[in-house]
Design a protein around this motif. Structure first.
Motif, mmCIF file in Angstrom:
data_model
loop_
_atom_site.group_PDB
_atom_site.id
_atom_site.type_symbol
_atom_site.label_atom_id
_atom_site.label_comp_id
_atom_site.label_asym_id
_atom_site.label_seq_id
_atom_site.Cartn_x
_atom_site.Cartn_y
_atom_site.Cartn_z
ATOM 1 N N THR A 1 0.818 -1.219 0.000
ATOM 2 C CA THR A 1 0.000 0.000 0.000
ATOM 3 C C THR A 1 0.849 1.265 0.000
ATOM 4 O O THR A 1 0.299 2.368 -0.034
ATOM 5 C CB THR A 1 -0.912 0.027 1.241
ATOM 6 N N ILE A 2 2.166 1.133 0.042
ATOM 7 C CA ILE A 2 3.060 2.280 0.191
ATOM 8 C C ILE A 2 3.775 2.576 -1.125
ATOM 9 O O ILE A 2 4.362 1.694 -1.757
ATOM 10 C CB ILE A 2 4.096 2.036 1.302
ATOM 11 N N LEU A 3 3.715 3.841 -1.530
ATOM 12 C CA LEU A 3 4.409 4.304 -2.716
ATOM 13 C C LEU A 3 5.473 5.315 -2.290
ATOM 14 O O LEU A 3 5.151 6.374 -1.733
ATOM 15 C CB LEU A 3 3.424 4.952 -3.693
ATOM 16 N N SER A 4 6.749 4.989 -2.521
ATOM 17 C CA SER A 4 7.860 5.869 -2.147
ATOM 18 C C SER A 4 8.408 6.533 -3.390
ATOM 19 O O SER A 4 8.721 5.863 -4.381
ATOM 20 C CB SER A 4 8.957 5.061 -1.452
ATOM 21 N N MET A 5 8.555 7.867 -3.337
ATOM 22 C CA MET A 5 8.972 8.639 -4.507
ATOM 23 C C MET A 5 10.257 9.390 -4.230
ATOM 24 O O MET A 5 10.495 9.845 -3.110
ATOM 25 C CB MET A 5 7.874 9.637 -4.894
ATOM 26 N N GLN A 6 11.055 9.557 -5.264
ATOM 27 C CA GLN A 6 12.279 10.344 -5.218
ATOM 28 C C GLN A 6 12.117 11.500 -6.183
ATOM 29 O O GLN A 6 12.009 11.306 -7.402
ATOM 30 C CB GLN A 6 13.486 9.491 -5.603
ATOM 31 N N LEU A 7 12.067 12.730 -5.652
ATOM 32 C CA LEU A 7 11.878 13.893 -6.515
ATOM 33 C C LEU A 7 13.172 14.207 -7.261
ATOM 34 O O LEU A 7 14.260 14.224 -6.663
ATOM 35 C CB LEU A 7 11.457 15.109 -5.687
ATOM 36 N N PRO A 8 13.093 14.485 -8.553
ATOM 37 C CA PRO A 8 14.296 14.851 -9.323
ATOM 38 C C PRO A 8 14.720 16.285 -9.015
ATOM 39 O O PRO A 8 13.914 17.123 -8.624
ATOM 40 C CB PRO A 8 13.832 14.695 -10.776
ATOM 41 N N SER A 9 15.980 16.575 -9.192
ATOM 42 C CA SER A 9 16.476 17.935 -8.963
ATOM 43 C C SER A 9 15.995 18.860 -10.069
ATOM 44 O O SER A 9 15.645 18.420 -11.178
ATOM 45 C CB SER A 9 18.001 17.937 -8.910
ATOM 46 N N LEU A 10 15.982 20.157 -9.780
ATOM 47 C CA LEU A 10 15.599 21.137 -10.800
ATOM 48 C C LEU A 10 16.543 21.074 -11.995
ATOM 49 O O LEU A 10 16.128 21.247 -13.147
ATOM 50 C CB LEU A 10 15.611 22.548 -10.190
ATOM 51 N N GLY A 11 17.824 20.814 -11.699
ATOM 52 C CA GLY A 11 18.798 20.784 -12.789
ATOM 53 C C GLY A 11 18.620 19.632 -13.750
ATOM 54 O O GLY A 11 19.126 19.667 -14.882
ATOM 55 N N SER A 12 17.866 18.621 -13.346
ATOM 56 C CA SER A 12 17.689 17.454 -14.214
ATOM 57 C C SER A 12 16.496 17.573 -15.141
ATOM 58 O O SER A 12 16.289 16.721 -15.997
ATOM 59 C CB SER A 12 17.539 16.190 -13.355
ATOM 60 N N ASP A 13 15.688 18.615 -14.988
ATOM 61 C CA ASP A 13 14.505 18.792 -15.836
ATOM 62 C C ASP A 13 14.463 20.242 -16.306
ATOM 63 O O ASP A 13 14.157 21.153 -15.539
ATOM 64 C CB ASP A 13 13.227 18.439 -15.073
ATOM 65 N N THR A 14 14.769 20.460 -17.571
ATOM 66 C CA THR A 14 14.889 21.813 -18.110
ATOM 67 C C THR A 14 13.590 22.598 -18.012
ATOM 68 O O THR A 14 13.582 23.785 -17.645
ATOM 69 C CB THR A 14 15.344 21.753 -19.583
ATOM 70 N N ASN A 15 12.471 21.963 -18.341
ATOM 71 C CA ASN A 15 11.180 22.659 -18.303
ATOM 72 C C ASN A 15 10.863 23.137 -16.901
ATOM 73 O O ASN A 15 10.447 24.284 -16.690
ATOM 74 C CB ASN A 15 10.081 21.725 -18.824
ATOM 75 N N HIS A 16 11.071 22.269 -15.909
ATOM 76 C CA HIS A 16 10.839 22.640 -14.514
ATOM 77 C C HIS A 16 11.782 23.774 -14.103
ATOM 78 O O HIS A 16 11.371 24.763 -13.490
ATOM 79 C CB HIS A 16 11.044 21.412 -13.622
ATOM 80 N N ARG A 17 13.052 23.643 -14.455
ATOM 81 C CA ARG A 17 14.052 24.651 -14.078
ATOM 82 C C ARG A 17 13.727 25.989 -14.696
ATOM 83 O O ARG A 17 13.876 27.048 -14.060
ATOM 84 C CB ARG A 17 15.441 24.166 -14.555
ATOM 85 N N ASN A 18 13.272 26.019 -15.942
ATOM 86 C CA ASN A 18 12.995 27.282 -16.620
ATOM 87 C C ASN A 18 11.813 28.038 -16.030
ATOM 88 O O ASN A 18 11.642 29.231 -16.302
ATOM 89 C CB ASN A 18 12.745 27.027 -18.105
ATOM 90 N N ARG A 19 10.976 27.337 -15.267
ATOM 91 C CA ARG A 19 9.815 27.991 -14.654
ATOM 92 C C ARG A 19 10.156 28.678 -13.335
ATOM 93 O O ARG A 19 9.323 29.374 -12.767
ATOM 94 C CB ARG A 19 8.709 26.963 -14.413
ATOM 95 N N CYS A 20 11.363 28.470 -12.830
ATOM 96 C CA CYS A 20 11.758 29.142 -11.575
ATOM 97 C C CYS A 20 13.261 29.382 -11.611
ATOM 98 O O CYS A 20 14.034 28.648 -10.993
ATOM 99 C CB CYS A 20 11.352 28.334 -10.354
ATOM 100 N N LEU A 21 13.654 30.420 -12.324
ATOM 101 C CA LEU A 21 15.068 30.706 -12.526
ATOM 102 C C LEU A 21 15.781 31.033 -11.223
ATOM 103 O O LEU A 21 17.003 30.922 -11.134
ATOM 104 C CB LEU A 21 15.216 31.872 -13.509
ATOM 105 N N GLU A 22 15.006 31.452 -10.196
ATOM 106 C CA GLU A 22 15.628 31.769 -8.915
ATOM 107 C C GLU A 22 15.862 30.530 -8.069
ATOM 108 O O GLU A 22 16.440 30.590 -6.989
ATOM 109 C CB GLU A 22 14.764 32.769 -8.133
ATOM 110 N N GLY A 23 15.435 29.366 -8.544
ATOM 111 C CA GLY A 23 15.591 28.132 -7.785
ATOM 112 C C GLY A 23 17.013 27.591 -7.858
ATOM 113 O O GLY A 23 17.767 27.864 -8.796
#
Length: 564
Positions: free
Chosen positions: A254-276
């Motif tokens: 019943t347990i789902l464990s997740m590992q969030l990727p870094s901002l640097g590993s996803d360009t689209n995510h990184r481009n949405r928060c340049l101050e990150g």
């Protein structure tokens, strides 16, 4: 004689022997569908057929409000996560109380809306044109895998005004009246869903607040074992779809464990928060959601889209909570109370060590500094436990204490059973008292014990060589206390303080509390806040709890369960 015979013949000619019999029998429930053996759909329509036509106003209130005679409710009281709440014996607690049953079978309108409707499922209840069929339709989706009851009030009446189930059977009369009628269903499994996550707003184990931008792990819990998780089933969504990032996840039951990727590993995510920070995982001061879809349970049921929202903080948090002072352990006879304080908002977890570690959680605290308290209950005298305390912040940085060993103890059998802080006599010190009761089987030496005003240094110390015999009382009173004010009380049952007034240390009717502390500095008994009606005392309800009520003063005569 002929005249009398003629009158009788005329009278008999006026009687209509074809009149229908008077209806004295109430309606009965003839059938209910779906059958209780079937799983109830999560959006059901329940049909009830009665033995005769019903009075419409006893089914459909004239003002269009919810019916108080045909009800749908969960079988047990549920907590915030949909699990049955447990009573003092560890059993699921019934949702239908005895007082609710009484209300269902009394009065003219069935259920008392102000008191009980919150315990029921909002439903549309309709009496169909044949006037003997009732349609019950919930106005909200039911919980999966949950027991529900259809409950009928005996206030349901037929057209002649007879109540449901009348006249009562011999069994009903023996039990004191017409019973409610109920049918129990188990709802279908339905689609699987997420029931919790280690995110603020989705668990009571972590504090509220914003998630630090370096949070790397998230853990979800489903309502049942799941089959598998595939790439793309879990997404981290920024704002209103500004960016959607696939999240790697591992499933275990019943347990789902997740590992969030870094901002640097996803360009689209990184481009949405340049101050990150490219090494971080979240944009600062942003709205996020974890979205799960397409997964199936082990029976093949496809889940609906689940979305769990949260907000990110301004910056990262690399520092674990820090302990302030020492961990405080207070051992009792059947429980161990553990208190500690940390410098930031964090969880309150106590981990008992053994072949399998077992965690007990207290309320998470969202303040800084943060006060933690966890109680281990259900123990026996002499039980010894090894444990440590843990506090996690919203970045999941964790403080863990050293191992602690503690054992329950056999405490002295003395308690505060009554306290009168506003006697109404003039002066007050002629009537005020604190009553101590030895409920054990052996004498107890209370020399140098203290009656402490909680949160203050003000206290009364009991005199040396003070012994309370088994089953005996000691009244701590002021110098001006008048024993004769209470019939049956003797001077030998009181101990007078040296001050001119018992509560001269500032307690009298002051919204403060009094604790009984023994010579080993253990708090044995505690009063409630002493705001009471003048002339009434505060009396303990039971020895196993610190519940008090207002009663008429009755020193040296305490009995359990005497509260009205």
């Amino acid at each position: 004689m002929r005249a009398l015979t003629l009158l009788l013949l005329l009278a008999s000619a006026c009687i209509d022997s074809d009149l229908p019999p008077i209806d004295l029998v109430g309606p009965e429930l003839s059938s209910l569908s779906p059958e209780t053996a079937e799983s109830l759909p999560l959006d059901p329509s329940i049909r009830l057929i009665f033995s005769e036509a019903l009075a419409r106003l006893t089914i459909e209130p004239a003002d269009g409000s919810q019916s108080g005679t045909v009800l749908l409710m969960t079988r047990y009281k549920l907590d915030g996560e949909g699990r049955p709440e447990l009573d003092e014996n560890g059993q699921p607690e019934d949702n239908l109380s005895s007082s609710m049953i009484t209300d269902l079978n009394a009065g003219d309108d069935g259920l008392d809306a102000a008191s009980y409707f919150a315990l029921t499922v909002p439903c549309r209840v309709s009496l169909l044109e044949d006037e003997s069929t009732v349609l019950l339709q919930p106005q909200q989706r039911l919980r999966a895998n949950t027991d529900y009851m259809v409950v009928l009030s005996s206030m349901i009446r037929d057209a002649a005004g007879n109540r449901l189930g009348s006249p009562p059977s011999a069994e009903q009369e023996r039990d004191g009246g017409l019973p409610h009628t109920l049918r129990v269903y188990r709802t279908a499994a339905g689609p699987p869903s997420v029931i919790g996550a280690d995110l603020p707003g989705h668990t009571s184990k972590l504090p509220n607040g914003a998630v630090p931008t370096n949070r790397s792990r998230i853990r979800l819990e489903f309502d049942r074992p799941m089959d598998s998780v595939a790439n793309g089933d879990v997404q981290l969504v920024l704002g209103d779809g500004l960016a959607s990032v696939p999240v790697a996840a591992v499933l275990s039951g019943t347990i789902l464990s997740m590992q969030l990727p870094s901002l640097g590993s996803d360009t689209n995510h990184r481009n949405r928060c340049l101050e990150g920070d490219v090494a971080g995982t979240l944009c600062p001061n942003a709205s996020y959601a974890i979205v799960i879809a397409n997964m199936r349970d082990t029976d093949g049921n496809l889940m609906e889209r689940n979305s769990l929202s949260f907000s990110s903080a301004t910056e990262a948090d690399e520092q674990a909570p820090q302990l302030i002072g020492e961990v405080e352990v207070i051992a009792g006879e059947t429980e161990i109370l553990v208190n500690w304080q940390t410098d930031e908002a964090s969880s309150s977890e106590l981990v008992v060590m053994g072949s399998t570690d077992v965690s007990t959680f207290g309320n998470a605290c969202s303040s800084s500094p943060c006060d933690h308290q966890v109680t281990l209950s259900g123990l026996s005298i002499g039980d010894s436990l090894t444990f440590f305390v843990r506090s996690k912040d919203l970045a999941l940085n964790s403080f863990e204490s050293d191992d602690i060993v503690s054992a329950t103890i056999d405490l002295p059998d003395v308690a505060i059973t009554e306290i009168l802080a506003a006697s109404g006599r003039d002066p007050d010190n002629s009537g005020e008292y604190i009553e101590l009761y030895n409920f054990g089987q052996a004498p107890v030496d209370v020399s140098a014990w203290v009656l402490q005003r909680v949160g203050s240094s003000s206290s009364i110390e009991l005199a040396g060589d003070t012994i309370i015999a088994p089953g005996a009382y000691l009244l701590v009173v002021g110098a001006g206390f008048i024993v004769g004010s209470f019939p049956g009380l003797s001077e030998g049952q009181v101990q007078r303080t040296t001050s001119s007034k018992l509560f001269s240390f500032g307690l009298s009717n002051s919204d403060l509390t009094v604790a009984l502390v023994d010579a080993e500095d253990r708090s044995l008994s505690l009063t409630p806040r002493l705001v009471s009606s003048t002339g009434q005392s505060k009396t303990r309800e039971r020895l196993d709890s610190d519940v008090f009520c207002n009663t008429d003063p009755s020193p040296a005569s305490w009995t359990a369960n005497s509260c009205p």
